[in-house]
Design a protein around this motif. Sequence first.
Motif, PDB file in Angstrom:
ATOM      1  N   ARG A 109       0.836  -1.198   0.000  1.00  0.00           N
ATOM      2  CA  ARG A 109       0.000   0.000   0.000  1.00  0.00           C
ATOM      3  C   ARG A 109       0.871   1.249   0.000  1.00  0.00           C
ATOM      4  N   PHE A 110       0.469   2.215  -0.817  1.00  0.00           N
ATOM      5  CA  PHE A 110       1.206   3.470  -0.934  1.00  0.00           C
ATOM      6  C   PHE A 110       0.227   4.642  -0.901  1.00  0.00           C
ATOM      7  N   GLN A 111       0.612   5.680  -0.191  1.00  0.00           N
ATOM      8  CA  GLN A 111      -0.115   6.943  -0.209  1.00  0.00           C
ATOM      9  C   GLN A 111       0.631   7.910  -1.127  1.00  0.00           C
ATOM     10  N   VAL A 112      -0.111   8.546  -2.033  1.00  0.00           N
ATOM     11  CA  VAL A 112       0.490   9.372  -3.079  1.00  0.00           C
ATOM     12  C   VAL A 112      -0.301  10.668  -3.197  1.00  0.00           C
ATOM     13  N   ASP A 113       0.408  11.767  -3.353  1.00  0.00           N
ATOM     14  CA  ASP A 113      -0.186  13.063  -3.683  1.00  0.00           C
ATOM     15  C   ASP A 113       0.390  13.486  -5.033  1.00  0.00           C
ATOM     16  N   LEU A 114      -0.391  13.336  -6.091  1.00  0.00           N
ATOM     17  CA  LEU A 114       0.116  13.590  -7.437  1.00  0.00           C
ATOM     18  C   LEU A 114       0.490  15.044  -7.655  1.00  0.00           C
ATOM     19  N   ALA A 115      -0.001  15.941  -6.815  1.00  0.00           N
ATOM     20  CA  ALA A 115       0.362  17.344  -6.965  1.00  0.00           C
ATOM     21  C   ALA A 115       1.757  17.635  -6.437  1.00  0.00           C
ATOM     22  N   LYS A 116       2.319  16.736  -5.605  1.00  0.00           N
ATOM     23  CA  LYS A 116       3.602  17.018  -4.961  1.00  0.00           C
ATOM     24  C   LYS A 116       4.671  15.978  -5.251  1.00  0.00           C
ATOM     25  N   VAL A 117       4.281  14.789  -5.661  1.00  0.00           N
ATOM     26  CA  VAL A 117       5.262  13.708  -5.865  1.00  0.00           C
ATOM     27  C   VAL A 117       5.033  13.084  -7.229  1.00  0.00           C
ATOM     28  N   PHE A 118       5.958  12.203  -7.622  1.00  0.00           N
ATOM     29  CA  PHE A 118       5.876  11.506  -8.911  1.00  0.00           C
ATOM     30  C   PHE A 118       5.454  10.065  -8.685  1.00  0.00           C
ATOM     31  N   TRP A 119       4.563   9.589  -9.583  1.00  0.00           N
ATOM     32  CA  TRP A 119       4.155   8.191  -9.551  1.00  0.00           C
ATOM     33  C   TRP A 119       3.782   7.768 -10.964  1.00  0.00           C
ATOM     34  N   ASN A 120       4.200   6.566 -11.334  1.00  0.00           N
ATOM     35  CA  ASN A 120       3.884   6.016 -12.646  1.00  0.00           C
ATOM     36  C   ASN A 120       3.475   4.554 -12.462  1.00  0.00           C
ATOM     37  N   SER A 121       2.174   4.290 -12.621  1.00  0.00           N
ATOM     38  CA  SER A 121       1.662   2.929 -12.431  1.00  0.00           C
ATOM     39  C   SER A 121       2.103   1.989 -13.541  1.00  0.00           C
ATOM     40  N   ARG A 122       2.494   2.518 -14.693  1.00  0.00           N
ATOM     41  CA  ARG A 122       2.883   1.659 -15.815  1.00  0.00           C
ATOM     42  C   ARG A 122       4.231   0.983 -15.599  1.00  0.00           C
ATOM     43  N   LEU A 123       4.972   1.393 -14.573  1.00  0.00           N
ATOM     44  CA  LEU A 123       6.265   0.792 -14.284  1.00  0.00           C
ATOM     45  C   LEU A 123       6.175  -0.297 -13.226  1.00  0.00           C
ATOM     46  N   ALA A 124       4.957  -0.728 -12.890  1.00  0.00           N
ATOM     47  CA  ALA A 124       4.812  -1.744 -11.836  1.00  0.00           C
ATOM     48  C   ALA A 124       5.478  -3.055 -12.232  1.00  0.00           C
ATOM     49  N   THR A 125       5.339  -3.448 -13.489  1.00  0.00           N
ATOM     50  CA  THR A 125       5.965  -4.696 -13.941  1.00  0.00           C
ATOM     51  C   THR A 125       7.482  -4.598 -13.912  1.00  0.00           C
ATOM     52  N   GLU A 126       8.026  -3.447 -14.306  1.00  0.00           N
ATOM     53  CA  GLU A 126       9.474  -3.262 -14.284  1.00  0.00           C
ATOM     54  C   GLU A 126      10.006  -3.276 -12.855  1.00  0.00           C
ATOM     55  N   ARG A 127       9.288  -2.669 -11.937  1.00  0.00           N
ATOM     56  CA  ARG A 127       9.722  -2.689 -10.540  1.00  0.00           C
ATOM     57  C   ARG A 127       9.724  -4.116  -9.983  1.00  0.00           C
ATOM     58  N   GLN A 128       8.729  -4.878 -10.365  1.00  0.00           N
ATOM     59  CA  GLN A 128       8.685  -6.263  -9.910  1.00  0.00           C
ATOM     60  C   GLN A 128       9.822  -7.083 -10.518  1.00  0.00           C
ATOM     61  N   ARG A 129      10.147  -6.827 -11.780  1.00  0.00           N
ATOM     62  CA  ARG A 129      11.265  -7.537 -12.419  1.00  0.00           C
ATOM     63  C   ARG A 129      12.583  -7.206 -11.743  1.00  0.00           C
ATOM     64  N   LEU A 130      12.771  -5.932 -11.408  1.00  0.00           N
ATOM     65  CA  LEU A 130      14.029  -5.522 -10.788  1.00  0.00           C
ATOM     66  C   LEU A 130      14.191  -6.152  -9.405  1.00  0.00           C
ATOM     67  N   VAL A 131      13.124  -6.131  -8.604  1.00  0.00           N
ATOM     68  CA  VAL A 131      13.216  -6.680  -7.248  1.00  0.00           C
ATOM     69  C   VAL A 131      13.438  -8.183  -7.291  1.00  0.00           C
ATOM     70  N   SER A 132      12.940  -8.855  -8.315  1.00  0.00           N
ATOM     71  CA  SER A 132      13.144 -10.298  -8.416  1.00  0.00           C
ATOM     72  C   SER A 132      14.611 -10.667  -8.638  1.00  0.00           C
ATOM     73  N   CYS A 133      15.441  -9.699  -9.053  1.00  0.00           N
ATOM     74  CA  CYS A 133      16.873  -9.953  -9.246  1.00  0.00           C
ATOM     75  C   CYS A 133      17.660  -9.897  -7.940  1.00  0.00           C
ATOM     76  N   PHE A 134      17.038  -9.380  -6.871  1.00  0.00           N
ATOM     77  CA  PHE A 134      17.731  -9.245  -5.602  1.00  0.00           C
ATOM     78  C   PHE A 134      17.662 -10.551  -4.811  1.00  0.00           C
ATOM     79  N   ALA A 135      18.666 -10.730  -3.946  1.00  0.00           N
ATOM     80  CA  ALA A 135      18.709 -11.878  -3.045  1.00  0.00           C
ATOM     81  C   ALA A 135      18.388 -11.426  -1.628  1.00  0.00           C
ATOM     82  N   SER A 136      18.065 -12.372  -0.786  1.00  0.00           N
ATOM     83  CA  SER A 136      17.703 -12.028   0.595  1.00  0.00           C
ATOM     84  C   SER A 136      18.877 -11.451   1.382  1.00  0.00           C
ATOM     85  N   SER A 137      20.116 -11.691   0.951  1.00  0.00           N
ATOM     86  CA  SER A 137      21.292 -11.183   1.649  1.00  0.00           C
ATOM     87  C   SER A 137      21.754  -9.823   1.137  1.00  0.00           C
TER      88      SER A 137
END
Length: 591
Positions: free
Chosen positions: A396-424
């Motif tokens: 869950r994220f709280q966002v104010d589009l008038a003050k911060v940046f958010w792009n929902s179309r990058l959700a898949t890319e963010r998930q791909r990037l995090v999948s490359c990380f290890a628990s350590s």
Amino acid sequence: MVCSTVSASPVRPVPALILSSSLCRTSLLSSTCCVQTPTLSITLTADSNRYGPSLLHLQRPPSVSSDGDGESDLEQCSTIDRSAFTRTFTVAALRVSAADCSNLERRLRGHLLNWPRVRNVARVPGDDLEPDIRSLLRDEEGDGGQRLNSLASRAGGESDAERKVLSPVLYRDKLAKEFNYRGFLKFRSLAKMSRPKKKKRRTKEQLVHTLLANGVGKKDYSVIEILREVDKEEDLSGLLGDEFRPGRWRGPTRLLLLDERYADKGMEELPEAVKAVMAGGTLYSEYPVIELVQCQLKLFYDYWPVNEILESILPAGMIVPTGFETVGHIAHLNLRDEHLVYKKLIAQVVLDKNRPKIQTVVNKVDTIQNDYRTMQLEVLAGNHSLVTAVIENGLRFQVDLAKVFWNSRLATERQRLVSCFASSDVVCDVFSGVGPITISAAKKVKYVYANDINPHAVEYLERNVILNKLDRKVKVFNMDGRRFIESLFSVRRLYPITQVVMHLPNDSIEFLVAFQGIYKTRERGEECSLPRIHVYGFSKADNPEFDIHERINMVLCKTVVDIETHRVRLVAPGKWMLCASFLLPENVAFT
């Protein structure tokens, strides 16, 4: 689907599907737009409407004229006359017993109405109960009468909302005067009933019903009415028995809507399958009554999709804008210059068709030109709240589009990037924003250092970290990206940083210069963990991978080998967003 029956008349061939001329006279827009629409009456043939109904292009907005300030007349128009989108079609139907409806529907599957979102089986209102039984349900006396009256009104096609509702005080007085066979009625506390009730939150159905001006509910986008049916013959059941009931129905009935090609056909012109069903009714029904009736099908504003409504409003040849980005309850449009004159009308249609999920429609006024990556947004329809909640990959994220940046179309890319990380891993997010990558990585890795130069983004980042219960695994900074990299690597840490994310496509590559000499104070033979860097960038070159590779080498002043590139998305014609991942060279870190 709501139905109503009108007076009976003999079966006659009906004309082709006719669009009501009275509806054509109604302007698509409200009177504030001053749109003049000519009177038109168009007859649709079966071939022109083969694949379902269409709004057609009967009304066109007037030519846009600007005043001295450069503002057009339609620029202030934001109200749509929803009743102008009601369309009436004539179709043929078979009136059959409800018990035989399912069997006959399968037999006539290829000859029934096949329009999108319109069921080819319709109910006849008031036909679920026999008239003699329905008259017994009318009881105006006693508490039981209220329940029976509600049931009788529903059987007659009425809704409980249409019935008169007494106020709590009048209802209390009414109960005080009534008795039952045990004495006084056991009603609730009179004092509690007299108090004003708390304002309840409206349900989704009530909200939509209030917003639609034509009074049709969100699911009631079509209505069927019987125009003509066979004359009812004299009832001879007293002489010939109860089984002889021609033209008279016993029990509930249904309407099987036939294909629109048969609307103008007589009995002899119907296909053989329909004739066989009507001729052999005694084989399928206990009460052999199957009637051919002509029906009027009305489709309301809720039936038509966004693209057809906008196509009927916008001038001919103009591209219809249908795509938008969703951020919580906000729909983010990117309108072209030619759409700006009709921006409020477009926003109102998008809002109507996506309620209650969408509550606000905005348009980007200008491109992102500041260091905080904030967009200038204009609210076109709905409420003016740009603070929303977003759920992405279970977070869950709280966002104010008038003050911060958010792009929902990058959700898949963010998930791909995090999948490359290890628990350590220990992750450094240089341009974190409100924390989509930071919080996703914190759920998996050992620790995350997050930074952003925008103080509003850092504020929401801290909120989101606590909201997702990850405050023990995330440390937040608010400083420039170069200074953050230098200060973070200048201190010896218990857990060395293994992954660096630089998600600022417009300038990320320029910030790589901060990695030159990050270990210059250490001995070259000393054991140091070199981080793996994931940097994002834009490229308009014919070979974007080679372009990103050369720009990285130019900034680091060294040749970096084994760069893995990934094309994220095409942000504009010929412009790609890419992610380049590489291990920081040792000769760059110790320079």
